[in-house]
Design a protein around this motif. Structure first.
Motif, PDB file in Angstrom:
ATOM      1  N   HIS A  68      -8.729 -17.661  -2.726  1.00 36.99           N
ATOM      2  CA  HIS A  68      -8.520 -16.265  -2.355  1.00 36.99           C
ATOM      3  C   HIS A  68      -7.112 -16.097  -1.807  1.00 36.99           C
ATOM      4  O   HIS A  68      -6.342 -17.038  -1.719  1.00 36.99           O
ATOM      5  N   ASN A  69      -6.794 -14.864  -1.405  1.00 38.10           N
ATOM      6  CA  ASN A  69      -5.475 -14.574  -0.839  1.00 38.10           C
ATOM      7  C   ASN A  69      -5.589 -13.637   0.355  1.00 38.10           C
ATOM      8  O   ASN A  69      -6.451 -12.751   0.378  1.00 38.10           O
ATOM      9  N   LEU A  70      -4.710 -13.844   1.315  1.00 38.66           N
ATOM     10  CA  LEU A  70      -4.520 -12.880   2.392  1.00 38.66           C
ATOM     11  C   LEU A  70      -3.236 -12.120   2.089  1.00 38.66           C
ATOM     12  O   LEU A  70      -2.168 -12.718   1.985  1.00 38.66           O
ATOM     13  N   VAL A  71      -3.356 -10.814   1.926  1.00 37.54           N
ATOM     14  CA  VAL A  71      -2.178  -9.975   1.697  1.00 37.54           C
ATOM     15  C   VAL A  71      -1.786  -9.360   3.040  1.00 37.54           C
ATOM     16  O   VAL A  71      -2.557  -8.601   3.628  1.00 37.54           O
ATOM     17  N   VAL A  72      -0.607  -9.711   3.519  1.00 40.86           N
ATOM     18  CA  VAL A  72      -0.165  -9.298   4.853  1.00 40.86           C
ATOM     19  C   VAL A  72       0.911  -8.222   4.723  1.00 40.86           C
ATOM     20  O   VAL A  72       1.981  -8.455   4.176  1.00 40.86           O
ATOM     21  N   ILE A  73       0.586  -7.027   5.233  1.00 35.25           N
ATOM     22  CA  ILE A  73       1.508  -5.890   5.222  1.00 35.25           C
ATOM     23  C   ILE A  73       1.941  -5.605   6.655  1.00 35.25           C
ATOM     24  O   ILE A  73       1.085  -5.398   7.517  1.00 35.25           O
ATOM     25  N   LYS A  74       3.230  -5.599   6.912  1.00 36.45           N
ATOM     26  CA  LYS A  74       3.716  -5.251   8.249  1.00 36.45           C
ATOM     27  C   LYS A  74       3.969  -3.750   8.318  1.00 36.45           C
ATOM     28  O   LYS A  74       4.499  -3.152   7.381  1.00 36.45           O
ATOM     29  N   LYS A  75       3.566  -3.140   9.431  1.00 35.14           N
ATOM     30  CA  LYS A  75       3.815  -1.703   9.647  1.00 35.14           C
ATOM     31  C   LYS A  75       5.214  -1.565  10.237  1.00 35.14           C
ATOM     32  O   LYS A  75       5.467  -1.964  11.372  1.00 35.14           O
ATOM     33  N   VAL A  76       6.134  -1.001   9.463  1.00 34.26           N
ATOM     34  CA  VAL A  76       7.532  -0.902   9.899  1.00 34.26           C
ATOM     35  C   VAL A  76       7.934   0.522  10.256  1.00 34.26           C
ATOM     36  O   VAL A  76       8.930   0.738  10.955  1.00 34.26           O
ATOM     37  N   ASN A  77       7.161   1.502   9.779  1.00 33.11           N
ATOM     38  CA  ASN A  77       7.429   2.907  10.102  1.00 33.11           C
ATOM     39  C   ASN A  77       6.112   3.634  10.353  1.00 33.11           C
ATOM     40  O   ASN A  77       5.063   3.224   9.850  1.00 33.11           O
ATOM     41  N   SER A  78       6.170   4.714  11.117  1.00 33.48           N
ATOM     42  CA  SER A  78       4.975   5.512  11.368  1.00 33.48           C
ATOM     43  C   SER A  78       4.480   6.146  10.063  1.00 33.48           C
ATOM     44  O   SER A  78       5.282   6.533   9.212  1.00 33.48           O
ATOM     45  N   THR A  79       3.165   6.242   9.897  1.00 30.71           N
ATOM     46  CA  THR A  79       2.588   6.851   8.701  1.00 30.71           C
ATOM     47  C   THR A  79       2.745   8.369   8.754  1.00 30.71           C
ATOM     48  O   THR A  79       2.387   8.987   9.754  1.00 30.71           O
ATOM     49  N   PRO A  80       3.289   8.988   7.696  1.00 35.59           N
ATOM     50  CA  PRO A  80       3.410  10.456   7.668  1.00 35.59           C
ATOM     51  C   PRO A  80       2.059  11.130   7.898  1.00 35.59           C
ATOM     52  O   PRO A  80       1.013  10.639   7.454  1.00 35.59           O
ATOM     53  N   ASN A  81       2.086  12.275   8.580  1.00 40.17           N
ATOM     54  CA  ASN A  81       0.848  12.951   8.976  1.00 40.17           C
ATOM     55  C   ASN A  81      -0.019  13.398   7.813  1.00 40.17           C
ATOM     56  O   ASN A  81      -1.214  13.647   7.991  1.00 40.17           O
ATOM     57  N   VAL A  82       0.554  13.514   6.617  1.00 38.07           N
ATOM     58  CA  VAL A  82      -0.249  13.966   5.469  1.00 38.07           C
ATOM     59  C   VAL A  82      -1.220  12.886   4.980  1.00 38.07           C
ATOM     60  O   VAL A  82      -2.115  13.182   4.178  1.00 38.07           O
ATOM     61  N   TYR A  83      -1.064  11.660   5.484  1.00 35.56           N
ATOM     62  CA  TYR A  83      -1.949  10.561   5.062  1.00 35.56           C
ATOM     63  C   TYR A  83      -2.818  10.098   6.222  1.00 35.56           C
ATOM     64  O   TYR A  83      -2.377  10.088   7.361  1.00 35.56           O
ATOM     65  N   PRO A  84      -4.062   9.686   5.925  1.00 41.35           N
ATOM     66  CA  PRO A  84      -4.678   9.648   4.599  1.00 41.35           C
ATOM     67  C   PRO A  84      -5.125  11.031   4.140  1.00 41.35           C
ATOM     68  O   PRO A  84      -5.414  11.894   4.952  1.00 41.35           O
ATOM     69  N   ARG A  85      -5.182  11.191   2.828  1.00 41.87           N
ATOM     70  CA  ARG A  85      -5.677  12.429   2.252  1.00 41.87           C
ATOM     71  C   ARG A  85      -7.209  12.439   2.254  1.00 41.87           C
ATOM     72  O   ARG A  85      -7.838  11.486   2.693  1.00 41.87           O
ATOM     73  N   LYS A  86      -7.789  13.527   1.790  1.00 40.94           N
ATOM     74  CA  LYS A  86      -9.249  13.595   1.695  1.00 40.94           C
ATOM     75  C   LYS A  86      -9.750  12.609   0.636  1.00 40.94           C
ATOM     76  O   LYS A  86      -9.016  12.220  -0.266  1.00 40.94           O
ATOM     77  N   ALA A  87     -11.022  12.240   0.751  1.00 40.69           N
ATOM     78  CA  ALA A  87     -11.598  11.187  -0.087  1.00 40.69           C
ATOM     79  C   ALA A  87     -11.431  11.467  -1.580  1.00 40.69           C
ATOM     80  O   ALA A  87     -11.076  10.569  -2.356  1.00 40.69           O
ATOM     81  N   ASN A  88     -11.675  12.723  -2.016  1.00 41.51           N
ATOM     82  CA  ASN A  88     -11.590  12.998  -3.456  1.00 41.51           C
ATOM     83  C   ASN A  88     -10.161  12.883  -3.976  1.00 41.51           C
ATOM     84  O   ASN A  88      -9.930  12.455  -5.103  1.00 41.51           O
ATOM     85  N   ALA A  89      -9.181  13.220  -3.137  1.00 44.19           N
ATOM     86  CA  ALA A  89      -7.774  13.084  -3.546  1.00 44.19           C
ATOM     87  C   ALA A  89      -7.390  11.607  -3.652  1.00 44.19           C
ATOM     88  O   ALA A  89      -6.675  11.205  -4.586  1.00 44.19           O
ATOM     89  N   ILE A  90      -7.870  10.799  -2.726  1.00 42.22           N
ATOM     90  CA  ILE A  90      -7.564   9.358  -2.741  1.00 42.22           C
ATOM     91  C   ILE A  90      -8.140   8.709  -4.007  1.00 42.22           C
ATOM     92  O   ILE A  90      -7.482   7.907  -4.665  1.00 42.22           O
ATOM     93  N   SER A  91      -9.382   9.088  -4.350  1.00 44.06           N
ATOM     94  CA  SER A  91     -10.040   8.464  -5.501  1.00 44.06           C
ATOM     95  C   SER A  91      -9.497   8.992  -6.839  1.00 44.06           C
ATOM     96  O   SER A  91      -9.339   8.236  -7.791  1.00 44.06           O
ATOM     97  N   LYS A  92      -9.216  10.299  -6.891  1.00 39.65           N
ATOM     98  CA  LYS A  92      -8.773  10.886  -8.172  1.00 39.65           C
ATOM     99  C   LYS A  92      -7.299  10.635  -8.451  1.00 39.65           C
ATOM    100  O   LYS A  92      -6.885  10.515  -9.600  1.00 39.65           O
ATOM    101  N   LYS A  93      -6.486  10.571  -7.390  1.00 42.33           N
ATOM    102  CA  LYS A  93      -5.065  10.407  -7.596  1.00 42.33           C
ATOM    103  C   LYS A  93      -4.518   9.380  -6.592  1.00 42.33           C
ATOM    104  O   LYS A  93      -3.885   9.741  -5.600  1.00 42.33           O
ATOM    105  N   PRO A  94      -4.768   8.087  -6.837  1.00 47.84           N
ATOM    106  CA  PRO A  94      -4.274   7.056  -5.914  1.00 47.84           C
ATOM    107  C   PRO A  94      -2.755   7.127  -5.774  1.00 47.84           C
ATOM    108  O   PRO A  94      -2.054   7.475  -6.723  1.00 47.84           O
ATOM    109  N   LEU A  95      -2.277   6.820  -4.591  1.00 46.07           N
ATOM    110  CA  LEU A  95      -0.837   6.792  -4.350  1.00 46.07           C
ATOM    111  C   LEU A  95      -0.168   5.783  -5.275  1.00 46.07           C
ATOM    112  O   LEU A  95      -0.674   4.684  -5.470  1.00 46.07           O
ATOM    113  N   LYS A  96       0.971   6.150  -5.816  1.00 40.28           N
ATOM    114  CA  LYS A  96       1.727   5.230  -6.664  1.00 40.28           C
ATOM    115  C   LYS A  96       3.133   5.077  -6.101  1.00 40.28           C
ATOM    116  O   LYS A  96       3.647   5.972  -5.441  1.00 40.28           O
TER     117      LYS A  96
END
Length: 239
Positions: free
Chosen positions: A211-239
């Motif tokens: 298996h793998n551990l994927v380690v992401i460091k938080k380097v900046n504050s998350t913009p207030n628009v995220y996370p989006r609503k559940a249907n937006a996340i599932s229908k249009k994943p962030l790219k």
């Protein structure tokens, strides 16, 4: 006692202390998991040896990332049957761990495990991940957000990174093939305030599992628009 030797070996491989008290908690956890699994769907892994290797040891190996030894506050997003949060908390009783799940039946199971094992360092919350992180007391409030086998990295990042303090980490427990996921999620991770720090390979004792551990460091504050609503996340994943 073969499971004890196996788990002790796995813990020693990453310089963790493992004793009979911890082992007994894991075995009680296993028994409760199997009992409740007859009533609600918690796991497709039901053989004792598989539970030890594919659940317990896999989660213990999260400590290959040093941050789990130092974090004071951890949230397990979409914890399901308590993986990886409960094994991490058994191994590190001085960290505060929040178990988050959207299904109340699973939260009832988690509360039973916490009570039966006498775990003092846990809290549970029944809520959707994309809703809870909008609440001030939880947003950017944890040293580590973690998740295991919940979704692809684009979706998972949007659900988890908002919980992490700047300077903290999102750690995803993933399977063996992640190169494509990481490539697809690079921009999403950056948009959410993260940066890929490292990918740590994990071997499971007495098996061919990798298996793998994927380690992401938080380097900046998350913009207030995220996370989006559940249907937006599932229908249009962030790219």
């Amino acid at each position: 006692m073969e499971f004890y030797k196996l788990m002790k070996s796995a813990a020693e491989d990453i310089s963790l202390n493992f004793d009979e008290e911890k082992y007994n908690k894991f075995m009680l956890y296993k028994d409760i998991l199997k009992e409740w699994n007859n009533k609600i769907n918690l796991t497709a892994i039901t053989e004792d040896e598989d539970i030890v290797k594919k659940h317990f040891i896999d989660c213990i190996k999260a400590f290959k990332f040093q941050g789990f030894r130092e974090a004071k506050s951890i949230i397990d997003v979409g914890t399901g049957a308590g993986f990886p949060g409960i094994p991490i908390g058994i191994m590190r009783e001085d960290s505060e761990i929040m178990l988050l799940d959207s299904l109340n039946k699973r939260v009832n199971f988690l509360n039973e495990v916490i009570r039966e094992l006498g775990l003092k360092n846990f809290n549970t919350i029944h809520k959707r991940a994309e809703e809870l992180s909008r609440e001030k007391q939880y947003r950017e409030n944890f040293d580590i957000a973690t998740s295991r086998a919940v979704a692809n990295m684009c979706t998972l990042s949007e659900l988890c990174i908002p919980y992490v303090k700047v300077g903290g980490y999102f750690v995803a427990l993933k399977g063996p093939s992640i190169e494509e996921e990481l490539k697809d999620s690079k921009n999403a991770i950056a948009t959410l305030g993260g940066r890929l720090e490292e990918v740590i390979p994990v071997d499971i004792e007495d098996s061919d599992l990798k298996h793998n551990l994927v380690v992401i460091k938080k380097v900046n504050s998350t913009p207030n628009v995220y996370p989006r609503k559940a249907n937006a996340i599932s229908k249009k994943p962030l790219k």
